[in-house]
Design a protein around this motif. Structure first.
Motif, PDB file in Angstrom:
ATOM      1  N   ASN A 417      -1.033  -2.507 -12.874  1.00  0.00           N
ATOM      2  CA  ASN A 417      -0.993  -2.584 -11.423  1.00  0.00           C
ATOM      3  C   ASN A 417      -0.738  -4.000 -10.934  1.00  0.00           C
ATOM      4  O   ASN A 417       0.107  -4.237 -10.072  1.00  0.00           O
ATOM      5  CB  ASN A 417      -2.338  -2.121 -10.868  1.00  0.00           C
ATOM      6  CG  ASN A 417      -2.188  -0.869 -10.069  1.00  0.00           C
ATOM      7  OD1 ASN A 417      -1.345  -0.794  -9.187  1.00  0.00           O
ATOM      8  ND2 ASN A 417      -2.992   0.135 -10.391  1.00  0.00           N
ATOM      9  N   ILE A 453       5.350 -13.420  -2.541  1.00  0.00           N
ATOM     10  CA  ILE A 453       5.316 -13.660  -1.091  1.00  0.00           C
ATOM     11  C   ILE A 453       3.949 -14.125  -0.588  1.00  0.00           C
ATOM     12  O   ILE A 453       3.838 -14.643   0.510  1.00  0.00           O
ATOM     13  CB  ILE A 453       5.725 -12.376  -0.319  1.00  0.00           C
ATOM     14  CG1 ILE A 453       4.790 -11.212  -0.663  1.00  0.00           C
ATOM     15  CG2 ILE A 453       7.178 -12.017  -0.615  1.00  0.00           C
ATOM     16  CD1 ILE A 453       4.974 -10.008   0.236  1.00  0.00           C
ATOM     17  N   LYS A 468      -4.698   0.859   1.912  1.00  0.00           N
ATOM     18  CA  LYS A 468      -4.455  -0.297   2.782  1.00  0.00           C
ATOM     19  C   LYS A 468      -3.207  -1.018   2.294  1.00  0.00           C
ATOM     20  O   LYS A 468      -3.123  -1.415   1.134  1.00  0.00           O
ATOM     21  CB  LYS A 468      -5.671  -1.234   2.717  1.00  0.00           C
ATOM     22  CG  LYS A 468      -5.668  -2.280   3.787  1.00  0.00           C
ATOM     23  CD  LYS A 468      -6.165  -1.709   5.085  1.00  0.00           C
ATOM     24  CE  LYS A 468      -5.835  -2.635   6.248  1.00  0.00           C
ATOM     25  NZ  LYS A 468      -6.257  -2.022   7.517  1.00  0.00           N
ATOM     26  N   HIS A 471       2.524  -3.942   4.319  1.00  0.00           N
ATOM     27  CA  HIS A 471       3.977  -3.906   4.560  1.00  0.00           C
ATOM     28  C   HIS A 471       4.466  -2.496   4.845  1.00  0.00           C
ATOM     29  O   HIS A 471       3.800  -1.521   4.536  1.00  0.00           O
ATOM     30  CB  HIS A 471       4.723  -4.468   3.349  1.00  0.00           C
ATOM     31  CG  HIS A 471       4.288  -5.842   3.006  1.00  0.00           C
ATOM     32  ND1 HIS A 471       4.731  -6.946   3.674  1.00  0.00           N
ATOM     33  CD2 HIS A 471       3.405  -6.287   2.081  1.00  0.00           C
ATOM     34  CE1 HIS A 471       4.153  -8.018   3.170  1.00  0.00           C
ATOM     35  NE2 HIS A 471       3.338  -7.635   2.194  1.00  0.00           N
ATOM     36  N   GLY A 482      -3.137   1.277  -5.434  1.00  0.00           N
ATOM     37  CA  GLY A 482      -3.217   0.509  -6.691  1.00  0.00           C
ATOM     38  C   GLY A 482      -4.432  -0.399  -6.783  1.00  0.00           C
ATOM     39  O   GLY A 482      -5.233  -0.313  -7.719  1.00  0.00           O
ATOM     40  N   LEU A 483      -4.614  -1.280  -5.784  1.00  0.00           N
ATOM     41  CA  LEU A 483      -5.714  -2.244  -5.852  1.00  0.00           C
ATOM     42  C   LEU A 483      -7.075  -1.566  -5.684  1.00  0.00           C
ATOM     43  O   LEU A 483      -8.074  -2.032  -6.240  1.00  0.00           O
ATOM     44  CB  LEU A 483      -5.534  -3.333  -4.795  1.00  0.00           C
ATOM     45  CG  LEU A 483      -4.401  -4.338  -5.084  1.00  0.00           C
ATOM     46  CD1 LEU A 483      -4.306  -5.360  -3.965  1.00  0.00           C
ATOM     47  CD2 LEU A 483      -4.628  -5.043  -6.421  1.00  0.00           C
ATOM     48  N   ALA A 484      -7.083  -0.440  -4.909  1.00  0.00           N
ATOM     49  CA  ALA A 484      -8.342   0.294  -4.750  1.00  0.00           C
ATOM     50  C   ALA A 484      -8.786   0.837  -6.106  1.00  0.00           C
ATOM     51  O   ALA A 484      -9.982   0.798  -6.445  1.00  0.00           O
ATOM     52  CB  ALA A 484      -8.179   1.418  -3.750  1.00  0.00           C
TER      53      ALA A 484
END
Ligand code: ADP
Length: 517
Positions: A417, A453, A468, A471, A482-484
């Motif tokens: 991820n 970025i 969340k 973009h 993914g991050l969750a």
């Protein structure tokens, strides 16, 4: 021619001479033993006679002192005037004198003498002779001096005590008070002002300072009259004979206040401990409640996403059928609508799949075991080979990575991820990703950095929440799960995940894995 003999009975004369000799002897002996000497001054002729014993007190041989001036010579100059004045004053009143003065002994030492005497007068009342007896009082004077300094020291100690001190003699006269005493009883006079006051007067002066003056007076009288020792307020001398009283007043207002405060803070502490225990209990309840509702939520997410899959498949299937069969046969708007439905259904499928895998995380997880992170990274790199070639990415692994204890497939998920995000959220010609690990006191900290970025600080915490995204889908595709998922996995491993980044400057994602015992 003859002889005349006069025979006189001198028995009496002999007897008188004898007794005179004896009494002179006695006097001499008494003078020597008593360290005294007698003098006799003829005021008219100014002759001065010293007995040999008196001369001995001066360290002189007999017959050295002859005139009044000889005496003056050997007397301490500071004492002469005073002693002459007082002596003459007494003589003028036909009274005996008793004086003290210093003399210079033959050895150079200074000595103290006392002199007692008086004058004889002629018929006109004129002074004829002055006689006196001198005593060596040097030792007494020395003792007095020592006593004086001791007393001074004693008073000094009492003065500097932080207790209020009142010293009263046996005949109930104030002998000493200190400044603290005056302050304590709000007396404006200097402490010495009260010396000589009677106990009674002193009590009158201080009585108003007592909260209950009448009661205090009774108490003081009781102590004074009965000579009671009261909790060390009264000091009796060692032989038990009362020489006076020492009153010590200690201000216990502060102590009482402190005790009060102590009590207060104690009560507060107990209350705080109680509160703390209560809070802890409540917290425990809350955690349990949270766990339960979390589980419920997971269950709900799982069930709903699972159950949604079927109708969604139907929608997707039939809109695809619709598209195939009626594309170009209805009007242009209808074609667009059908396209939107198909896209929406696809997207919904993605979301539901993500939600499903998120809610399955716990149930699908396997037992912890040792994981070689180098190997895990190898798998990740081969999984991402296509994308990274496509994006011309350069992925550097700073080996060796450690072996940790955890869930291997979940660890792979995390790395994949993070690396994929590093490539995806990157506008460089050649995205650069660096992976490394650092040993800490409590375990390992892994990091995945990119030159992408970046993320503005205010959103850095939010990106770990489910769905969340920062973009638009058109800009960067994805669902925001993914991050969750990473967060949930790292939670399960007892670690933490966070990001350091600023806009346009790339990001470094960190996660810690504590070492298991
Ligand atoms: P997704 O990648 O599907 O959007 P993630 O949970 O992986 O979902 O990421 C959530 C959001 O965090 C992303 O939409 C993006 O805005 C931001 N993000 C994640 N990784 C990076 C990164 N390496 N650089 C910049 N932004 C990132």
């Amino acid at each position: 021619m003859g002889a005349v003999a006069v025979v006189r009975d001198i028995t009496i004369q002999k007897k008188i001479e004898e007794s005179l000799r004896v009494s002179e002897e006695r006097l001499r002996l008494a003078q020597t033993r008593g360290e005294v000497g007698v003098w006799d001054w003829n005021v008219v002729t100014n002759d001065l006679h010293f007995t040999p014993e008196l001369e001995q007190l001066y360290g002189l041989s007999p017959g050295t002192i002859k005139t009044y001036d000889d005496w003056r010579e050997l007397t301490h100059p500071d004492d002469i005037e005073k002693i002459e004045f007082e002596r003459d004053n007494q003589i003028a009143q036909h009274k005996p004198f008793d004086l003290e003065f210093r003399i210079f002994h033959h050895s150079g030492e200074m000595k103290w003498l006392s002199t007692r005497g008086g004058a004889t007068y002629d018929d006109n009342g004129q002074v004829k002779r002055v006689l006196g007896i001198n005593t060596d009082i040097t030792n007494r004077k020395k003792a007095e001096e020592i006593l004086q300094t001791t007393l001074l020291r004693f008073y000094k100690i009492l003065s500097s005590m932080s207790a209020s001190v009142l010293l009263v003699t046996a005949d109930n006269k104030v002998e000493f008070v200190n400044q603290e005493f005056c302050d304590y009883f709000h007396l404006n006079e200097e402490p010495d002002y009260f010396i000589g006051y009677t106990s009674l007067n002193m009590t009158r002066v201080i009585k108003s300072a007592y909260r209950n003056p009448e009661e205090a007076l009774l108490r003081i009288n009781d102590i004074v009259n009965n000579y009671k020792p009261v909790h060390g307020e009264e000091v009796l001398m060692r032989d038990g004979k009362p020489y006076g009283r020492l009153w010590l007043h200690l201000d216990i207002t502060e102590r009482e206040k402190t005790e009060e405060k102590l009590h207060e803070s104690n009560t507060k502490l107990i209350k705080e401990v109680n509160d703390h225990q209560q809070t802890e209990l409540r917290l425990k309840d809350l955690v349990n409640e949270l766990k339960r509702s979390n589980k419920e939520l997971e269950q709900f997410a799982y069930v709903s996403s699972h159950d949604l899959q079927e109708p969604l498949r139907m929608v997707a299937l039939f809109t695809q059928l619709l598209e195939r069969r009626y594309k170009g046969k209805l009007d242009e708007d209808a074609d667009d609508y059908i396209k939107f439905i198909v896209e929406g259904a696809k997207r919904m499928k993605l979301l539901i799949d993500d939600l499903l895998s998120y809610s399955r995380l716990n149930s699908s997880s396997s037992e912890f075991g040792p994981i070689k992170m180098d190997k895990v990274m190898g798998n990740v790199l081969s999984n991402l080979q296509l994308i990274s070639e496509e994006k011309n990415a350069e992925i550097k692994v700073h080996e060796p990575l450690p072996t940790i204890i955890g869930d291997e497939s979940q660890m792979m998920h995390v790395f994949q991820n993070l690396v994929a995000n590093g490539i995806k959220f990157n506008d460089k010609e050649s995205p650069e990703i660096n992976i490394s690990a650092q040993e800490e006191e409590n375990g390992w900290i892994f990091s995945v950095s990119d030159n992408g970025i970046g993320i503005v600080p205010e959103y850095q915490a939010q990106i770990f929440e489910i769905f969340k995204r920062l973009h638009d889908r058109d800009e960067y595709p994805g669902t925001g799960i993914g991050l969750a998922i990473c967060q949930k996995i790292i939670d399960r491993h007892g670690g933490k995940i966070w990001v350091e980044s600023s806009k346009g400057k790339g990001s470094i994602f960190y996660f810690s894995i504590p070492s298991k015992k």
